[in-house]
Design an enzyme around this catalytic site. Structure first.
Site, mmCIF file in Angstrom:
data_model
loop_
_atom_site.group_PDB
_atom_site.id
_atom_site.type_symbol
_atom_site.label_atom_id
_atom_site.label_comp_id
_atom_site.label_asym_id
_atom_site.label_seq_id
_atom_site.Cartn_x
_atom_site.Cartn_y
_atom_site.Cartn_z
ATOM 1 C CD GLU A 221 -3.026 -1.207 0.440
ATOM 2 O OE1 GLU A 221 -3.192 -0.225 -0.324
ATOM 3 O OE2 GLU A 221 -3.791 -2.189 0.455
ATOM 4 C CD GLN A 251 -6.536 -0.274 -4.536
ATOM 5 O OE1 GLN A 251 -7.024 -0.712 -3.500
ATOM 6 N NE2 GLN A 251 -5.811 -1.031 -5.340
#
Ligand code: ATP
Ligand code: MG
Length: 714
Positions: A221, A251
């Site tokens: 991430e 994202q």
């Protein structure tokens, strides 16, 4: 080829096997980024490039760390010990403890929570004679956090990042705060990274210890790292440069917490010659789900640009469903009964998720699931009725209904702060024990008989009088008005309104939702009884539970079936986010929608209601603009409600407004004679949506919901 590599596609294998040098995997949702990272870990171990404790792995949440540990366990066939696997904060805390003396702490330093942090800051501000009404401590807390996210210690803040808080005293307060923390042998959350980065920068020995120790660095991430986290990574990787970051710019959903998408661009600059790998096959979702998500996110500008195509063999599947429901109750019924059918058909509940935009939305679903006996868990948060502000408000209500409720009394007597300290409470307790009466009654007696002096006496007298008034309100105008009044008059609402922490607006939304929930009950005891039942039901056995969480909390996860409720303008995209950040926030909201849809493997069910209950009655809701951004040929529409589509003209100051219109006019006309179970006969003197003002013959004027009265004039 080794087993663990066999299941990977060529690009994924490349990402796993390029062990030396910087690697950036930039790829869309569900393309196996996390899987690449886990496999890479296994690969490093199995090819004897590193021992487990020589690999530093950063995940975004503790939950993700746990999952990765389990995946590794499965992949290697045995648990691995001594891992450096966790969130930035957890990893930094561990490093910092080892070298605590070097930053002026001892290794058992404590980590303050936000409450303590706040209290400390407030003390410091008071000591500096700063008016904390004008300059709230919370605002300073946010400012300090921002500086910490960027890696600035006091004295290092560049001119263009300075603050005019408290007439330019913010930096001096920051310094005083840091000094105080040190004298307490404590750090706050932000310090974990800040102090560690600073230590790595200034202490060559510490730097080389960790640079040599961690031969490989893996980061999941990556799009959501902030600056100080980036510096930390860069320092640790500077030696060998064996760093592999995986991420997806589409994202990035934490910019409000300081995440900097530019870190992706910096990576290529700071690690020249970095290998950039793109994964393009999505193995998670069916083709329609993927197409819907890709189509939606294409409406964002300034993307790094990626291709995404279905990688599953069984990629064709059901269209994405868009269900138009009448109101939030129907939405809850629809979702709960669909979940129940899946459950009956032997689907695992752990493969079903409800992803909401705002925390308050879970309440309706929780109650419905409870009714049907469907086990659920709230991931990364508390159940609605367990949330702090809800428990506080319930304590007020309980005390209203039952003055002998000592626990409730203790909870709220000094909430918001009224200066009723421990000493006063000791006196109350002693009196209560001596006379064998409840705390509330003891306070009454003490106040009446001069047991307290001066300001304290007035405060307590005022509180008791308020309660008496609220009870009257309850009797005359019903629980909803009573709750609204007491939240207002007690100062409880004001307390959260003044609170500048990021959680405060959500708490206010939850309180509004509590008022809405209460409106479904005619009496307070009925409601409190309901709440006790709902909360008692808690620990349903077994692991197979439906998951409910916010879209933010769902990052990285996947479920067979995903429900996405509340796709309405104002709720999603969220009005508050839009107000704060304009077009940039709209893009972030869209990324959030992208994250939501791409969590689904087989079924994505989006719903929107035609109207929502609000403080002022019912409001028409406009379907989210994101619905218009989905490809029509990948959708299946259903549902009972006729709603107007989102249209651009509904704009005010650049943002859409909720159209206000009485959604359900009462069938009972002005002037009608009616009968009410509790209040008897009366005449309607005003009608507002489904609320009636009635002049009752024996009990006077009251506002009631029309469904509780019958017409009696024909
Ligand atoms: P996100 O961006 O949502 O975090 P991700 O890129 O990290 O997604 P993963 O969670 O690693 O994706 O993988 C998505 C799903 O696809 C997982 O169920 C994973 O096991 C599966 N998967 C990944 N690669 C392959 C592959 N080569 N063959 C089959 N399935 C795969
Ligand atoms: Mg992932």
């Amino acid at each position: 080829m080794s087993d663990y590599l066999a299941g990977l596609n060529p690009a994924q294998r490349d990402a796993v096997e390029t062990t030396e040098g910087p690697v950036l995997v930039l790829a869309g949702a569900g393309t196996g980024k996390t899987r690449v990272l886990t496999t890479r870990f296994a690969h490093l171990l199995l090819t004897k490039r590193a021992f487990p404790n020589q690999i530093l792995t950063v995940t975004f949440t503790n939950k993700a760390a746990r999952e990765m540990r389990e995946r590794l366990h499965r992949l290697l066939g045995q648990p691995v010990e001594g891992l450096w696997l966790g969130t930035f904060h957890a990893l930094c805390a561990r490093m910092l403890r080892r070298f605590a003396e070097r930053v002026g702490l001892t290794s058992d330093f404590s980590i303050l929570d936000t409450d303590d942090q706040f209290r400390l800051l407030k003390q410091i501000m008071e000591a500096a004679h700063i008016d904390t009404k004008r300059w709230p401590a919370n605002a300073l807390m946010t400012q300090i956090q921002r500086w910490k996210d960027k890696g600035y210690l006091p004295g290092q803040i560049p001119a263009n990042e300075s603050s005019d808080f408290a007439n330019g005293k913010a930096e001096a307060l920051y310094k005083a705060y840091q000094d105080r923390l040190k004298s307490l042998n404590a750090v706050d959350f932000g310090d974990l990274l800040l102090l560690m980065v600073n230590l790595l920068k200034t202490d060559a020995e510490v730097l080389s210890t960790y640079q040599r120790m961690f031969r490989y660095i893996l980061v999941d991430e990556y799009q959501d790292t902030n600056l100080v986290q980036y510096y930390w990574l860069r320092l640790l990787a500077q030696g060998h440069k064996n760093i592999c970051c995986v991420g997806d710019d589409d994202q990035s959903i934490y910019s409000w917490r300081g995440a900097e998408i530019e870190n992706i661009l910096k990576f290529e600059r700071d690690f020249p010659g970095a290998k950039v790998i793109r994964l393009e096959a999505n193995y998670r979702s069916t083709a329609p789900i993927l197409a819907a998500a890709s189509h939606l996110i294409a409406h964002n500008e300034g993307r790094l640009g990626k291709t995404l195509h279905p990688g599953r063999v069984d990629a064709d599947g059901e269209p994405v469903e868009v269900v138009a429901v009448w109101d939030s109750e129907e939405e809850a019924r629809m979702i709960a009964s669909r979940a129940e059918s899946l459950w009956r058909a032997k689907h695992k509940l752990s493969e079903v998720a409800i992803l909401v935009r705002a925390g308050f939305q879970t309440r309706a679903f929780e109650e419905r699931l409870m009714v049907l006996g469907i086990p659920y868990r709230i991931v990364g948060g508390l159940r609605f009725y367990e949330r702090q502000e809800i428990r506080d408000a319930l304590a007020y209500l309980r005390l209203l209904a039952l003055p002998a409720y000592d626990l409730a009394f203790e909870r709220i007597v000094n909430l918001p702060k009224r200066g009723v300290g421990e000493g006063a409470m000791r006196t109350v307790h002693e009196a209560a024990r001596a006379m064998n009466i409840p705390l509330y009654a003891a306070t009454q007696k003490l106040v009446a008989e001069g047991g307290f002096k001066g300001k304290l006496r007035e405060t307590l007298r005022g509180l008791l009088e308020s309660f008496a008034r609220w009870r009257e309100e309850l009797a005359l105008r019903g629980p909803v008005v009573a709750l609204e009044t007491l939240l207002d008059e007690s100062g409880y609402l004001a307390m959260w309104k003044a609170d500048k922490s990021p959680e405060a607006p959500g708490r206010l939304e939850n309180l509004k939702e509590l008022v809405r929930a209460l409106a479904d009950f005619e009496t307070l005891p009925q409601f409190l009884e309901h709440v006790s039942l709902v909360t008692e039901n808690e620990d349903q056995a077994g692991d197979d539970k439906l998951s409910m969480m916010t879209l933010h909390g769902a990052k990285g996860l996947e479920f067979d079936t995903v429900f996405l409720p509340g796709w309405e303008e104002g709720l999603f995209p969220n009005q508050r986010a839009l107000d704060e950040g304009g077009n940039k926030s709209l893009e972030e909201e869209r990324r959030l929608a992208y994250v939501g849809i791409t969590r689904a493997k087989h079924r994505a069910i989006i719903s929107h209601a035609a109207r929502r209950k609000s403080y002022a009655g019912w409001q028409d809701a406009i379907p989210s603009r994101f619905l218009d951004e989905l490809p029509e040929n990948m959708l299946r529409h259903s549902g009972s409600a006729q709603t107007q589509p989102y249209r651009q003209p509904h704009m005010s100051a650049g943002f859409p407004v909720l159209a206000k219109r009485p959604a359900r006019a009462s069938k009972i006309p002005l002037g009608a004679r009616v009968f009410h179970q509790k209040f008897g006969y009366g005449r309607v003197i005003a009608v507002e949506d489904d609320r009636l003002d009635i002049d009752f013959e024996t009990s006077g004027e009251k506002r009631v919901l029309d469904r509780f009265v019958e017409r009696h004039d024909t």
